[in-house]
Design a protein around this motif. Structure first.
Motif, PDB file in Angstrom:
ATOM      1  N   ARG A   5       0.801  -1.218   0.000  1.00 41.43           N
ATOM      2  CA  ARG A   5       0.000   0.000   0.000  1.00 41.43           C
ATOM      3  C   ARG A   5       0.836   1.270   0.000  1.00 41.43           C
ATOM      4  NH1 ARG A   5      -1.259   2.974   4.447  1.00 41.43           N
ATOM      5  NH2 ARG A   5       0.021   2.545   6.261  1.00 41.43           N
ATOM      6  N   LEU A   6       2.130   1.123   0.195  1.00 35.84           N
ATOM      7  CA  LEU A   6       3.014   2.278   0.296  1.00 35.84           C
ATOM      8  C   LEU A   6       4.221   2.052  -0.597  1.00 35.84           C
ATOM      9  CD1 LEU A   6       3.527   4.935   1.913  1.00 35.84           C
ATOM     10  CD2 LEU A   6       4.777   3.550   3.557  1.00 35.84           C
ATOM     11  N   GLY A   7       4.467   2.959  -1.524  1.00 34.71           N
ATOM     12  CA  GLY A   7       5.610   2.813  -2.438  1.00 34.71           C
ATOM     13  C   GLY A   7       5.218   2.035  -3.674  1.00 34.71           C
ATOM     14  N   GLY A   8       5.552   0.764  -3.730  1.00 36.86           N
ATOM     15  CA  GLY A   8       5.251  -0.099  -4.887  1.00 36.86           C
ATOM     16  C   GLY A   8       3.823  -0.592  -4.838  1.00 36.86           C
ATOM     17  N   VAL A   9       2.880   0.307  -4.838  1.00 37.90           N
ATOM     18  CA  VAL A   9       1.458   0.006  -4.681  1.00 37.90           C
ATOM     19  C   VAL A   9       0.997  -1.001  -5.721  1.00 37.90           C
ATOM     20  CG1 VAL A   9      -0.869   0.992  -4.776  1.00 37.90           C
ATOM     21  CG2 VAL A   9       0.970   2.239  -3.656  1.00 37.90           C
ATOM     22  N   GLY A  10       0.208  -1.977  -5.256  1.00 36.33           N
ATOM     23  CA  GLY A  10      -0.422  -2.917  -6.164  1.00 36.33           C
ATOM     24  C   GLY A  10       0.219  -4.290  -6.222  1.00 36.33           C
ATOM     25  N   ARG A  11       1.384  -4.463  -5.647  1.00 40.79           N
ATOM     26  CA  ARG A  11       2.001  -5.795  -5.648  1.00 40.79           C
ATOM     27  C   ARG A  11       1.271  -6.668  -4.638  1.00 40.79           C
ATOM     28  NH1 ARG A  11       8.269  -4.880  -5.239  1.00 40.79           N
ATOM     29  NH2 ARG A  11       8.147  -7.124  -5.171  1.00 40.79           N
ATOM     30  N   LEU A  43      -8.788 -13.871  -6.271  1.00 41.99           N
ATOM     31  CA  LEU A  43      -8.664 -12.481  -5.848  1.00 41.99           C
ATOM     32  C   LEU A  43      -7.242 -11.959  -6.061  1.00 41.99           C
ATOM     33  CD1 LEU A  43      -9.957  -9.972  -4.644  1.00 41.99           C
ATOM     34  CD2 LEU A  43      -9.392 -10.877  -2.363  1.00 41.99           C
ATOM     35  N   ALA A  44      -6.242 -12.776  -5.749  1.00 47.49           N
ATOM     36  CA  ALA A  44      -4.846 -12.362  -5.961  1.00 47.49           C
ATOM     37  C   ALA A  44      -4.586 -12.110  -7.446  1.00 47.49           C
ATOM     38  CB  ALA A  44      -3.886 -13.417  -5.415  1.00 47.49           C
ATOM     39  N   ALA A  45      -5.092 -12.995  -8.299  1.00 40.57           N
ATOM     40  CA  ALA A  45      -4.919 -12.813  -9.743  1.00 40.57           C
ATOM     41  C   ALA A  45      -5.685 -11.582 -10.219  1.00 40.57           C
ATOM     42  CB  ALA A  45      -5.401 -14.061 -10.488  1.00 40.57           C
ATOM     43  N   TYR A  46      -6.863 -11.374  -9.671  1.00 38.50           N
ATOM     44  CA  TYR A  46      -7.666 -10.209 -10.050  1.00 38.50           C
ATOM     45  C   TYR A  46      -6.944  -8.917  -9.667  1.00 38.50           C
ATOM     46  CZ  TYR A  46     -11.629  -7.021 -10.449  1.00 38.50           C
ATOM     47  OH  TYR A  46     -12.436  -5.983 -10.813  1.00 38.50           O
ATOM     48  N   LEU A  47      -6.408  -8.858  -8.456  1.00 39.02           N
ATOM     49  CA  LEU A  47      -5.722  -7.650  -7.993  1.00 39.02           C
ATOM     50  C   LEU A  47      -4.403  -7.407  -8.727  1.00 39.02           C
ATOM     51  CD1 LEU A  47      -6.392  -7.872  -4.153  1.00 39.02           C
ATOM     52  CD2 LEU A  47      -7.454  -6.313  -5.811  1.00 39.02           C
ATOM     53  N   ALA A  48      -3.832  -8.460  -9.323  1.00 43.00           N
ATOM     54  CA  ALA A  48      -2.592  -8.312 -10.083  1.00 43.00           C
ATOM     55  C   ALA A  48      -2.848  -8.045 -11.570  1.00 43.00           C
ATOM     56  CB  ALA A  48      -1.732  -9.570  -9.928  1.00 43.00           C
ATOM     57  N   PRO A  50      -3.449  -6.159 -14.829  1.00 49.12           N
ATOM     58  CA  PRO A  50      -3.044  -4.777 -15.139  1.00 49.12           C
ATOM     59  C   PRO A  50      -4.163  -3.725 -15.139  1.00 49.12           C
ATOM     60  CG  PRO A  50      -1.779  -6.290 -16.476  1.00 49.12           C
ATOM     61  CD  PRO A  50      -2.812  -7.122 -15.740  1.00 49.12           C
ATOM     62  N   PRO A  51      -5.353  -3.973 -15.727  1.00 46.47           N
ATOM     63  CA  PRO A  51      -6.397  -2.945 -15.640  1.00 46.47           C
ATOM     64  C   PRO A  51      -6.835  -2.668 -14.192  1.00 46.47           C
ATOM     65  CG  PRO A  51      -6.902  -4.457 -17.424  1.00 46.47           C
ATOM     66  CD  PRO A  51      -5.748  -5.052 -16.657  1.00 46.47           C
ATOM     67  N   VAL A  52      -6.833  -3.701 -13.344  1.00 49.87           N
ATOM     68  CA  VAL A  52      -7.218  -3.514 -11.947  1.00 49.87           C
ATOM     69  C   VAL A  52      -6.106  -2.767 -11.201  1.00 49.87           C
ATOM     70  CG1 VAL A  52      -7.808  -4.688  -9.784  1.00 49.87           C
ATOM     71  CG2 VAL A  52      -8.729  -5.533 -11.958  1.00 49.87           C
ATOM     72  N   VAL A  53      -4.850  -3.077 -11.527  1.00 51.01           N
ATOM     73  CA  VAL A  53      -3.728  -2.338 -10.933  1.00 51.01           C
ATOM     74  C   VAL A  53      -3.844  -0.861 -11.299  1.00 51.01           C
ATOM     75  CG1 VAL A  53      -1.215  -2.039 -10.918  1.00 51.01           C
ATOM     76  CG2 VAL A  53      -2.194  -4.334 -10.841  1.00 51.01           C
ATOM     77  N   ASP A  54      -4.223  -0.573 -12.546  1.00 45.06           N
ATOM     78  CA  ASP A  54      -4.428   0.819 -12.963  1.00 45.06           C
ATOM     79  C   ASP A  54      -5.529   1.479 -12.134  1.00 45.06           C
ATOM     80  OD1 ASP A  54      -2.444   0.565 -14.852  1.00 45.06           O
ATOM     81  OD2 ASP A  54      -3.834   0.261 -16.535  1.00 45.06           O
ATOM     82  N   LEU A  76     -12.836  -0.112  -4.141  1.00 52.10           N
ATOM     83  CA  LEU A  76     -12.534  -0.782  -5.410  1.00 52.10           C
ATOM     84  C   LEU A  76     -13.599  -1.834  -5.698  1.00 52.10           C
ATOM     85  CD1 LEU A  76     -10.334  -1.201  -7.673  1.00 52.10           C
ATOM     86  CD2 LEU A  76      -9.500  -3.073  -6.253  1.00 52.10           C
ATOM     87  N   HIS A  77     -14.177  -1.777  -6.886  1.00 50.66           N
ATOM     88  CA  HIS A  77     -15.176  -2.767  -7.289  1.00 50.66           C
ATOM     89  C   HIS A  77     -14.460  -4.013  -7.796  1.00 50.66           C
ATOM     90  CE1 HIS A  77     -18.467   0.039  -6.812  1.00 50.66           C
ATOM     91  NE2 HIS A  77     -17.727   0.949  -7.439  1.00 50.66           N
ATOM     92  N   VAL A  78     -14.929  -5.175  -7.343  1.00 54.29           N
ATOM     93  CA  VAL A  78     -14.320  -6.446  -7.724  1.00 54.29           C
ATOM     94  C   VAL A  78     -15.324  -7.247  -8.539  1.00 54.29           C
ATOM     95  CG1 VAL A  78     -13.328  -8.618  -6.853  1.00 54.29           C
ATOM     96  CG2 VAL A  78     -12.885  -6.469  -5.644  1.00 54.29           C
ATOM     97  N   ALA A  79     -14.914  -7.678  -9.736  1.00 56.44           N
ATOM     98  CA  ALA A  79     -15.751  -8.559 -10.551  1.00 56.44           C
ATOM     99  C   ALA A  79     -15.755  -9.925  -9.876  1.00 56.44           C
ATOM    100  CB  ALA A  79     -15.184  -8.661 -11.964  1.00 56.44           C
ATOM    101  N   LEU A  80     -16.940 -10.358  -9.461  1.00 62.80           N
ATOM    102  CA  LEU A  80     -17.033 -11.566  -8.650  1.00 62.80           C
ATOM    103  C   LEU A  80     -17.961 -12.597  -9.283  1.00 62.80           C
ATOM    104  CD1 LEU A  80     -15.841 -12.518  -5.987  1.00 62.80           C
ATOM    105  CD2 LEU A  80     -17.829 -11.588  -4.834  1.00 62.80           C
TER     106      LEU A  80
END
Length: 153
Positions: A5-11, A43-48, A50-54, A76-80
């Motif tokens: 959440r800090l610095g390299g956000v999104g990993r 969920l991990a794959a979804y959060l990784a 690229p469009p979701v990272v954006d 953040l909306h999650v496609a579920l």
């Protein structure tokens, strides 16, 4: 699951069951999805993705160091899809990742083999170079210089 959440956000890192020796920092957010509703691998794959990272990066508070807050993560909306489809998708993505890893290892190995094969075929002789390289003359070693100091008591 841990999200930076800090610095390299999104990993994202997915932790296995019974993992007690992980230490996460204040620069990370721990996410505990309800396993009855969401597959953690999905969920991990979804959060990784690229469009979701954006999308995540668009929620980041810009400053000296990018910061993603828990509140902005909640928005953040999650496609579920249904649990069965999540499991199928997670399995397919895991298989693709395994195949990518195998192919990357093969590519790395073939790159080394190719370079070694070419070196062997050339016999370490390149055009324009003498077949035997002269050895540099041995230099006479000088005694190391010492530094003088004034010691006053």
């Amino acid at each position: 699951m841990v999200l930076v959440r800090l610095g390299g956000v999104g990993r994202v890192a997915l932790l296995g069951e019974g993992v007690d020796d992980w230490v996460y920092h204040s620069s990370c957010i721990r996410i505990r999805p309800d396993a009855s509703q969401i597959n953690p691998v999905y969920l991990a794959a979804y959060l990784a993705y690229p469009p979701v990272v954006d999308q995540l990066l668009s929620h980041v508070q810009v400053g000296t160091v990018p910061l993603l807050t828990a509140g902005s993560l909640r928005s953040l909306h999650v496609a579920l899809p249904g649990p069965n489809l999540q499991a199928v998708m997670a399995g397919a993505l895991a298989e693709a990742a395994l195949q990518m890893d195998i192919q990357q290892r093969i590519l790395t190995r073939l790159t080394s083999v190719r370079q070694g094969l070419f070196t062997h075929m050339l016999g370490n002789n390149l055009p324009g170079e003498a077949t035997s390289r002269p050895q540099p003359a041995a230099r006479e070693r000088k005694a190391p210089r010492t530094r003088r100091t004034n010691r006053m008591s």
